[in-house]
Design an enzyme around this catalytic site. Sequence first.
Site, PDB file in Angstrom:
ATOM      1  N   HIS A  50       0.826  -1.194   0.000  1.00 11.63           N
ATOM      2  CA  HIS A  50       0.000   0.000   0.000  1.00 11.63           C
ATOM      3  C   HIS A  50       0.869   1.256   0.000  1.00 11.63           C
ATOM      4  CE1 HIS A  50      -3.974  -1.977   1.575  1.00 11.63           C
ATOM      5  NE2 HIS A  50      -3.487  -2.545   0.490  1.00 11.63           N
ATOM      6  N   GLU A  52       1.162   3.781   2.058  1.00  6.30           N
ATOM      7  CA  GLU A  52       1.846   4.116   3.299  1.00  6.30           C
ATOM      8  C   GLU A  52       3.123   3.300   3.469  1.00  6.30           C
ATOM      9  OE1 GLU A  52      -2.658   3.944   4.320  1.00  6.30           O
ATOM     10  OE2 GLU A  52      -1.297   3.152   2.805  1.00  6.30           O
ATOM     11  N   ASP A 201     -19.675  -1.755 -36.590  1.00  8.70           N
ATOM     12  CA  ASP A 201     -18.352  -1.121 -36.478  1.00  8.70           C
ATOM     13  C   ASP A 201     -17.202  -2.114 -36.414  1.00  8.70           C
ATOM     14  OD1 ASP A 201     -19.755   1.240 -36.394  1.00  8.70           O
ATOM     15  OD2 ASP A 201     -19.601   1.486 -34.227  1.00  8.70           O
ATOM     16  N   GLU A 294     -20.200   2.066 -24.273  1.00  7.72           N
ATOM     17  CA  GLU A 294     -19.837   2.762 -25.512  1.00  7.72           C
ATOM     18  C   GLU A 294     -20.882   2.639 -26.622  1.00  7.72           C
ATOM     19  OE1 GLU A 294     -15.968   3.097 -27.047  1.00  7.72           O
ATOM     20  OE2 GLU A 294     -14.989   2.284 -25.285  1.00  7.72           O
ATOM     21  N   THR A 301     -30.188   3.765 -24.371  1.00 15.49           N
ATOM     22  CA  THR A 301     -31.565   4.031 -23.967  1.00 15.49           C
ATOM     23  C   THR A 301     -31.968   3.185 -22.771  1.00 15.49           C
ATOM     24  OG1 THR A 301     -32.176   4.648 -26.229  1.00 15.49           O
ATOM     25  CG2 THR A 301     -33.963   4.026 -24.744  1.00 15.49           C
TER      26      THR A 301
END
Length: 358
Positions: A50, A52, A201, A294, A301
């Site tokens: 971590h 620290e 696409d 995306e 919707t």
Amino acid sequence: MNDEYFVKKCFSLARKAQGNVSPNPLVGAVLLKNGKVIGQGWHKKYGREHAEVNAIKNATEDVAGSTLYCNLEPCCHTKKQTPPCVPLLIQNKIKRVVISNLDPNKDVDGKGLQQLIEAGIEVISGILEDDGKELNKFYFKFVQDKLPFVTLKIAQSIDGKISEAKNKQTWLTGKEAIKYVHKLRSEYDAVLVGANTIKIDNPQLNVREAKGRNPIRIIIDGRLSIPLQSQILNPIDPEKTWIFTKRDIDEKKVKRIADRGIKIFSVNSKQNHFNLKKILRVLADNKITSLLVEGGADIFTQFLQKDLFDEIIVLQAPKILGRGINGFNIHRLKKILLLKMDNLGKDIRLVYGRKLSD
């Protein structure tokens, strides 16, 4: 230089690990002694030391009597791969701890600070708290709601069109916006599209125009209808392609796809729509803390209608298509607030967040 200055430094350090620590939070730490920075560090990768710990390891002199700045409350539990940080701070005789946010994890959530206070360490919290929440919005949503943070990314023309015609690929934004989207992908755990986007696409949904990891690629395909030759089904890292489809789909096609190393989730659905909330739960169960949606129009919707989003990014291109597929009238959404508006080359980026309850 005040506490805010060094907490901002923690934010900067923490961001160095964007895309690498999930489902852990982004954390940076700075050690200050006699007005001088003597050590700093950040959580670099999930399962590693971590912030620290790294700050103490990197210290140029004895850390006893120093102030530790950290954007998130030091951990105090053992339910993880690394040892807790609070005992280390006490053991090294840190004099003062300054943080931005409490850790909402129920195993921490103030307990870490309480242990520090009981050990005689001065504690200050809430410095640049809102900025800290923004930095770790993925982690906070995941821990508090057990759901991924969901961002809808929409590219459309000035007159609100997302495509020239149905089932026709239309490039709207420029190279700066494209680079931005690839950078976004590297920061999110997963990206999601519908089957129609794959058919039209044929995207790769990986990171090419920026540095960073490839996200998990998620396709919602109720009929498992995407072509077997699609790029998404033939990547160099097939384990990062996940498909959600209906039950009772052609078993031969399921096997052909699964044999490539692609993960298939068979879920129940009503008519043509899946229970998106259930899909988000499955993603959370698989440690997906953030999701970039995306496309396409039907998927957007559904997320909007079901109120399953935290943020909306609109990339507005300086083009008028006239005819075409309508995008979204953002102004009709009552629960969102414009957070940021700027330029990406010739395009405009608008970032909307959820309004707080009145």
